[in-house]
Design a protein around this motif. Sequence first.
Motif, mmCIF file in Angstrom:
data_model
loop_
_atom_site.group_PDB
_atom_site.id
_atom_site.type_symbol
_atom_site.label_atom_id
_atom_site.label_comp_id
_atom_site.label_asym_id
_atom_site.label_seq_id
_atom_site.Cartn_x
_atom_site.Cartn_y
_atom_site.Cartn_z
ATOM 1 N N ASP A 430 0.799 -1.238 0.000
ATOM 2 C CA ASP A 430 0.000 0.000 0.000
ATOM 3 C C ASP A 430 0.828 1.281 0.000
ATOM 4 O O ASP A 430 0.296 2.357 0.277
ATOM 5 C CB ASP A 430 -0.960 0.051 1.198
ATOM 6 C CG ASP A 430 -1.964 -1.081 1.197
ATOM 7 O OD1 ASP A 430 -2.301 -1.553 2.293
ATOM 8 O OD2 ASP A 430 -2.388 -1.492 0.111
ATOM 9 N N PRO A 441 1.648 3.683 4.718
ATOM 10 C CA PRO A 441 0.457 3.913 5.529
ATOM 11 C C PRO A 441 0.589 3.466 6.975
ATOM 12 O O PRO A 441 0.156 4.174 7.878
ATOM 13 C CB PRO A 441 -0.623 3.113 4.789
ATOM 14 C CG PRO A 441 -0.199 3.153 3.370
ATOM 15 C CD PRO A 441 1.301 3.051 3.413
ATOM 16 N N GLU A 445 -0.240 5.779 10.031
ATOM 17 C CA GLU A 445 -1.353 5.364 10.893
ATOM 18 C C GLU A 445 -0.917 5.269 12.351
ATOM 19 O O GLU A 445 -1.649 5.676 13.263
ATOM 20 C CB GLU A 445 -1.903 4.015 10.411
ATOM 21 C CG GLU A 445 -2.675 4.106 9.108
ATOM 22 C CD GLU A 445 -2.837 2.767 8.405
ATOM 23 O OE1 GLU A 445 -3.424 2.748 7.319
ATOM 24 O OE2 GLU A 445 -2.365 1.755 8.957
ATOM 25 N N ALA A 458 -7.203 4.697 9.026
ATOM 26 C CA ALA A 458 -6.592 4.015 7.890
ATOM 27 C C ALA A 458 -6.120 5.078 6.912
ATOM 28 O O ALA A 458 -6.835 6.046 6.645
ATOM 29 C CB ALA A 458 -7.586 3.074 7.216
ATOM 30 N N LEU A 460 -4.451 5.878 3.069
ATOM 31 C CA LEU A 460 -4.163 5.366 1.737
ATOM 32 C C LEU A 460 -3.854 6.522 0.802
ATOM 33 O O LEU A 460 -4.195 7.674 1.079
ATOM 34 C CB LEU A 460 -5.318 4.523 1.192
ATOM 35 C CG LEU A 460 -6.702 5.125 1.009
ATOM 36 C CD1 LEU A 460 -7.514 4.242 0.083
ATOM 37 C CD2 LEU A 460 -7.438 5.210 2.345
ATOM 38 N N CYS A 474 -8.489 8.234 6.785
ATOM 39 C CA CYS A 474 -9.889 7.872 7.032
ATOM 40 C C CYS A 474 -10.020 7.595 8.524
ATOM 41 O O CYS A 474 -9.443 6.628 9.031
ATOM 42 C CB CYS A 474 -10.267 6.657 6.208
ATOM 43 S SG CYS A 474 -10.052 6.927 4.430
ATOM 44 N N VAL A 519 -9.228 -3.855 8.028
ATOM 45 C CA VAL A 519 -9.771 -2.785 7.188
ATOM 46 C C VAL A 519 -9.595 -3.155 5.718
ATOM 47 O O VAL A 519 -8.501 -3.517 5.269
ATOM 48 C CB VAL A 519 -9.085 -1.442 7.486
ATOM 49 C CG1 VAL A 519 -9.564 -0.357 6.515
ATOM 50 C CG2 VAL A 519 -9.352 -1.006 8.921
ATOM 51 N N ASP A 520 -10.675 -3.098 4.979
ATOM 52 C CA ASP A 520 -10.663 -3.403 3.549
ATOM 53 C C ASP A 520 -10.329 -2.120 2.790
ATOM 54 O O ASP A 520 -11.213 -1.307 2.501
ATOM 55 C CB ASP A 520 -12.018 -3.952 3.125
ATOM 56 C CG ASP A 520 -12.017 -4.480 1.697
ATOM 57 O OD1 ASP A 520 -12.872 -5.308 1.382
ATOM 58 O OD2 ASP A 520 -11.153 -4.039 0.900
ATOM 59 N N LYS A 521 -9.042 -1.942 2.474
ATOM 60 C CA LYS A 521 -8.623 -0.684 1.864
ATOM 61 C C LYS A 521 -9.071 -0.565 0.415
ATOM 62 O O LYS A 521 -9.245 0.555 -0.086
ATOM 63 C CB LYS A 521 -7.105 -0.515 1.992
ATOM 64 C CG LYS A 521 -6.671 -0.213 3.425
ATOM 65 C CD LYS A 521 -5.245 0.264 3.496
ATOM 66 C CE LYS A 521 -4.885 0.726 4.903
ATOM 67 N NZ LYS A 521 -3.499 1.212 5.013
ATOM 68 N N LEU A 524 -12.497 0.699 0.795
ATOM 69 C CA LEU A 524 -12.405 2.067 1.310
ATOM 70 C C LEU A 524 -12.032 3.040 0.190
ATOM 71 O O LEU A 524 -12.621 4.122 0.059
ATOM 72 C CB LEU A 524 -11.362 2.118 2.434
ATOM 73 C CG LEU A 524 -11.260 3.396 3.257
ATOM 74 C CD1 LEU A 524 -12.592 3.749 3.895
ATOM 75 C CD2 LEU A 524 -10.178 3.236 4.322
ATOM 76 N N ALA A 525 -11.072 2.635 -0.635
ATOM 77 C CA ALA A 525 -10.677 3.489 -1.764
ATOM 78 C C ALA A 525 -11.829 3.684 -2.733
ATOM 79 O O ALA A 525 -12.026 4.788 -3.269
ATOM 80 C CB ALA A 525 -9.480 2.867 -2.477
#
Length: 538
Positions: A430, A441, A445, A458, A460, A474, A519-521, A524-525
Amino acid sequence: MASVYPSFEDLPASIPALVLEAAERHGPRAALEHGEQRITYAELPGHMLQVTRALIAAGIGKGDRVVIWAPNCVEWVVLALGLQAAGAVLVPLNTRMKGAEAADIVARSGARLAFVQGSFLGTDYPAMLDQYRPATLERMVVIGTAPSQPGDQELQQFLAGAGQVPLEQALASARSIAPTDLSDLLFTSGTTGKSKGVMCAHGPSLRAFNEYVRIIGLVPGDRYLVVNPFFHSFGYKAGWLTCLLGGATILPQPVFDADEVFRRVAEERITVLPGPPTLYLSMLDHPELGRKDLSSLRVAVTGASTIPPVLIQRIRQELGCAVVTTAYGLTECGGLATICDPADSAEVIAGTSGKPIPGTELAILDSEGKPVPVGHNGEICLRGFHLMQGYFDDPGATQDTFDAQGWLHTGDIGSLDGQGNLRITGRLKDMFIVGGFNCYPAEIEAALSEHPAIAQVAVLGVPDERMGEVGCACVVLRQGEALTAVELITWSRERMANYKVPRRVEFFEQLPTNASNKVDKLLLARQLREEESASYSV
């Protein structure tokens, strides 16, 4: 000739040995030039060995780590060469770091001495480090101003100690450095949030960047404006070390300022100008373009971001660069793994990172360590002469990075085209890049999580027209807490390097998670893109 050294067998044993040979080869040519400062190749060994003698007098010897925390300048190069000639290991620090970040690396490297810029852009660097100064740091040598702590010295005072050590002793030290001896310890952030020190040796760096000299066609007398910071391999190895290999003049640029770079190219007859895409975009958009004489420019090297083919075409046509290329590397391989042939089309140069340099193997492997077909994505893995000796004081991380076949797993995702050119398509960890600086990240974070109002965060990378990418935080707030985006950004600027600071903050009641409750990035993106699209359609 394009390269001073036609083969790696002809190369000197070490970087200090290179300086001694370059004095014979390039004598009266300018090696370093900035403002009123000018050092010829013939004079450079004397400057280098003065630093070496002073370090020996201070008790610094083979294997000791020495920090340099300063912007690009003539002194930076001389100090680096001098400490390497003493057998010490260079530990560069990012000038954007805050005191706690710098002290962490000073402590974990075990550095006994640090050369620190007194003041730069209104920042008192010694004062920042003193707040968190580790006990292992015995002495700070301050560049440009008087030190505030007992036992520390101003640079000229420190160099006066050279008189205690015979020149012959320093010269013997410089000549004793072997190709396998460590030259530098460059710390690079990891996905766990803990930076790792990459151990690189003299010989591999010289061999890799001798290829770089050959491919870009550097010639003695070239004038090389080094905008990329010396603390990074792009400014250090693809910058001033490359100049020493090719007999070019090193012209340090302390800060990227479009107007200043533009002026220097025109007035100082710059021939070589590497940098991130933002540098060239700034020049191409400059109001003086067309009215300034940029005819000296010949070589441009870029990378670190997605590049449209039209940018390569404009660099060739509007800036007049006959040689334009892109490259790929990472600190763990010394900074250079692949590079495009400058004769390739704009599409190849913009869309790929070229082929491996001689002596480097590249493979695209799947999760089971098997090669994937041409055009398919997998992890970029490297094997060859220039891989790091390992992570400093971290055998576990070293073991995790290399597999049983000796492949270094980069964590980057890519593919190979039918001609063997590497195309970077993603990053396993990432990572995103802000203005040429790698951002991780997990590290950001970890820093943001220290804010008392934040329950979960989170980070990104999101697209940005000017920087290529910027960080988006986020955030889920603690119950009953209040926080604005401006407040969090201001708080972040006080605690971390500027390029790490999120440029965008979005607040969520909860972050999306996957089946493993992580966390499902990707989701999320997608949510961020959908929200941005909706806001534009209003």
